[in-house]
Scaffold this motif. Sequence first.
Motif, mmCIF file in Angstrom:
data_model
loop_
_atom_site.group_PDB
_atom_site.id
_atom_site.type_symbol
_atom_site.label_atom_id
_atom_site.label_comp_id
_atom_site.label_asym_id
_atom_site.label_seq_id
_atom_site.Cartn_x
_atom_site.Cartn_y
_atom_site.Cartn_z
ATOM 1 N N UNK A 156 0.829 -1.209 0.000
ATOM 2 C CA UNK A 156 0.000 0.000 0.000
ATOM 3 C C UNK A 156 0.868 1.266 0.000
ATOM 4 N N UNK A 157 0.652 2.120 -0.974
ATOM 5 C CA UNK A 157 1.377 3.394 -1.109
ATOM 6 C C UNK A 157 2.892 3.201 -1.184
ATOM 7 N N UNK A 158 3.321 2.078 -1.709
ATOM 8 C CA UNK A 158 4.758 1.871 -1.901
ATOM 9 C C UNK A 158 5.015 1.609 -3.382
ATOM 10 N N UNK A 159 6.151 2.094 -3.873
ATOM 11 C CA UNK A 159 6.459 1.896 -5.294
ATOM 12 C C UNK A 159 6.889 0.450 -5.534
ATOM 13 N N UNK A 160 6.876 0.069 -6.811
ATOM 14 C CA UNK A 160 7.329 -1.278 -7.188
ATOM 15 C C UNK A 160 8.758 -1.471 -6.700
#
Length: 194
Positions: A156-160
């Motif tokens: 959640x709300x983290x980049x790849x």
Amino acid sequence: MSGQRQIRNLALIGFMGTGKSSTGRWIALQMHYDFVDTDDLIEKRAGKPITKIFAEDGEPAFRELERQIVGELATRNRTVIATGGGLGADEENLASLKRHALVVCLWATPEGVWRRVNSQAHRPLLNDPDPMGRIRTLLAQRTPVYRQADVLVNTEFRSVREVAQHVMHEFQVARQRTVPREKPNPATHPRTGF
Ligand code: S3P
């Protein structure tokens, strides 16, 4: 199971829209591993897209193809495996993956999943008058099995890239734990040689 377990591969499981394929591709590139996506393998084998498999052959036929592919994956080495969302929610599939791979579940809330999938139309299970309700129900049904993964990673709300780095770290730690270390050489490690 731990006696026969060999962590040669990395398997990503988790709900639709949690980024299994994009994260898996990124990790495979970084680690110089092969990359496979079970949905792609199934589409190639069936010669048609997943939406058509569901529409023409039904979901049980799709799940059977998943089971076949899971069995075949046991021969892989140095491979990152991205799975379809339902594959890792099946206890037998999960047990089979765990024999040769570290199994990491990518996690998101129903709202997070919806944010990522609402502009896409290729997931037959979300072709529903109430897709958000469907996400909540399916996620609740699948959670007890997803939780049996070796590692759960919140996306959640983290980049790849952030998620991939977290997963790679977990993978390296797990490999260090299970790959036997070389015996210390008494000449270079005099205090640990005996
Ligand atoms: C499914 C997820 C899809 C695909 C199929 C069924 C599921 O994969 O395998 O539509 O049962 O959750 P993604 O998780 O890559 O969307």
